[in-house]
Structure formats: C-alpha cells, structure tokens
Design an enzyme around this catalytic site. Structure first.
Site, PDB file in Angstrom:
ATOM      1  N   VAL A 156       0.902  -1.151   0.000  1.00  8.49           N
ATOM      2  CA  VAL A 156       0.000   0.000   0.000  1.00  8.49           C
ATOM      3  C   VAL A 156       0.944   1.206   0.000  1.00  8.49           C
ATOM      4  CG1 VAL A 156      -1.734   1.311   1.271  1.00  8.49           C
ATOM      5  CG2 VAL A 156      -1.870  -1.189   1.201  1.00  8.49           C
ATOM      6  N   PRO A 157       1.136   1.820  -1.160  1.00 10.35           N
ATOM      7  CA  PRO A 157       2.202   2.822  -1.319  1.00 10.35           C
ATOM      8  C   PRO A 157       1.859   4.196  -0.742  1.00 10.35           C
ATOM      9  CG  PRO A 157       1.044   2.532  -3.380  1.00 10.35           C
ATOM     10  CD  PRO A 157       0.450   1.542  -2.427  1.00 10.35           C
ATOM     11  N   CYS A 158       1.804   4.270   0.579  1.00  5.98           N
ATOM     12  CA  CYS A 158       1.488   5.542   1.232  1.00  5.98           C
ATOM     13  C   CYS A 158       2.590   6.578   0.999  1.00  5.98           C
ATOM     14  CB  CYS A 158       1.219   5.337   2.710  1.00  5.98           C
ATOM     15  SG  CYS A 158       2.560   4.531   3.595  1.00  5.98           S
ATOM     16  N   HIS A 159       3.771   6.135   0.570  1.00  5.64           N
ATOM     17  CA  HIS A 159       4.854   7.081   0.273  1.00  5.64           C
ATOM     18  C   HIS A 159       4.509   7.950  -0.934  1.00  5.64           C
ATOM     19  CE1 HIS A 159       5.790   3.540  -2.191  1.00  5.64           C
ATOM     20  NE2 HIS A 159       6.351   4.394  -3.053  1.00  5.64           N
ATOM     21  N   ARG A 160       3.519   7.563  -1.717  1.00  4.89           N
ATOM     22  CA  ARG A 160       3.127   8.327  -2.900  1.00  4.89           C
ATOM     23  C   ARG A 160       2.144   9.454  -2.582  1.00  4.89           C
ATOM     24  NH1 ARG A 160       2.326   2.935  -6.467  1.00  4.89           N
ATOM     25  NH2 ARG A 160       4.526   2.377  -6.558  1.00  4.89           N
TER      26      ARG A 160
END
Length: 182
Positions: A149-153
């Site tokens: 889950v790419p929360c860094h994006r």
C-alpha cells in the site's frame, strides 16, 4: 492492541495465531516481511533487525511469531524487485485489519501509478470526502504494509513530503527511485 485497533479486532491475532517473518537487505536498509497463513500482515523498513522484530512483536503481542525465510521467499523477492524497478505493480495477498474508511484510502493508494504522487487532499476528493484530509493522512500513517500500500506516494498539497512511518529520508528515496525507473 495491534495497529491502534479495537480489542475485538485485535483478537484476530490472539494467542496461538501464527505470524512468520523474514528480513532482507534492500536499498533502503532492511525490509521486514511478515505474514499469516492468509497473507501479508506487515511490511516494514528499518535499520535494525532487532528493532523491526520488536515492533512486529509489539503489533502482534499474543501471536506465535517466528522466522521463516523459505515461506516468505517469493513475497520478499517480489518486494525487492519492486524496489529495483522491475515490478512496478504489487498485487500480493494481504491479511490486515482495517476500517472501511482505511480500506477505501488504501485501495486508492494502490491505484496510484508507480512514480506518481497525489496529495492528501486529492485522495480525499477521490473518495468523495474532500473534508477528510486529516483522516486520509491518519490512514496513511497506520498503513502496516509499506510498498504494497504505497502511502509514500501521498504528499502535501504544496508538494512537500509530509510524514512517513519509516522516515522521511526513506520516503524521499522511494519517490526518487520510482521516478528513476519510469
């Protein structure tokens, strides 16, 4: 209580629950991958295996946690290929508890293309809840499966990084890596 959830939800990984983990070196330090028999329950980044495992034990205090490199080899390899730009889209099985709101946020995050970003307010608008910016940020902060889950994006409206559970340096490095492999 795991990941700030209610006691009833936390019982899902109560006494006798099985969680296996593996760690691997990666471009961002160490990668910890943990799973139940149903899917990934934790993907974390850090500098110390001891600290990563201690945090895992804190998140799942009643579970039977053990190292198992062979069981997690395929998922770990997929995550490492992702970090190397060889597998931009991750579609790995998850076994993580979440509220309906968190799931909606995380599904939107999973739809953000590799190398792209969205602001917290854009994610809230995509959900049809433009006033829920802080709740979106909280859902990102409680994401237990980095990269998948790419929360860094997700960044602030002004383009600055905002927060990242595994450190702003790692967030910046992840975004730079993703842009490099486009």
């Amino acid at each position: 209580m795991a990941l700030g959830l209610t006691p009833a939800t936390d019982q899902r990984w109560g006494k006798g629950a099985q969680v296996c983990f593996s760690t691997a070196s990666c471009s961002l330090g160490l990668l910890l991958v943990a799973a139940t028999p149903k899917g990934l329950c934790s993907v974390a980044l850090g500098d110390s295996q001891e600290k990563l495992v201690a945090a895992l034990r804190q998140d799942f205090p009643a579970a039977n946690i053990h190292s198992d490199d062979s069981h997690l080899q395929a998922w770990s390899a997929s995550l490492l290929r992702h970090l190397a730009g060889q597998e931009p889209r991750l579609d790995l099985p998850l076994d993580i508890p979440a509220t309906a709101f968190q799931w909606r946020v995380w599904q939107i995050l999973r739809s953000i293309n590799y190398g792209d970003t969205r602001s917290y307010s854009q994610v809230a608008e995509m959900m049809g809840q433009p006033q829920a910016v802080r709740a979106v940020a909280r859902a990102c902060a409680t994401n237990p499966v980095a990269l998948v889950v790419p929360c860094h994006r997700v960044v602030r409206s002004d383009g600055s990084l905002g927060g990242f559970r595994w450190g702003l340096e790692r967030k910046q490095a992840l975004l730079a890596q993703e842009r490099q492999y486009l």
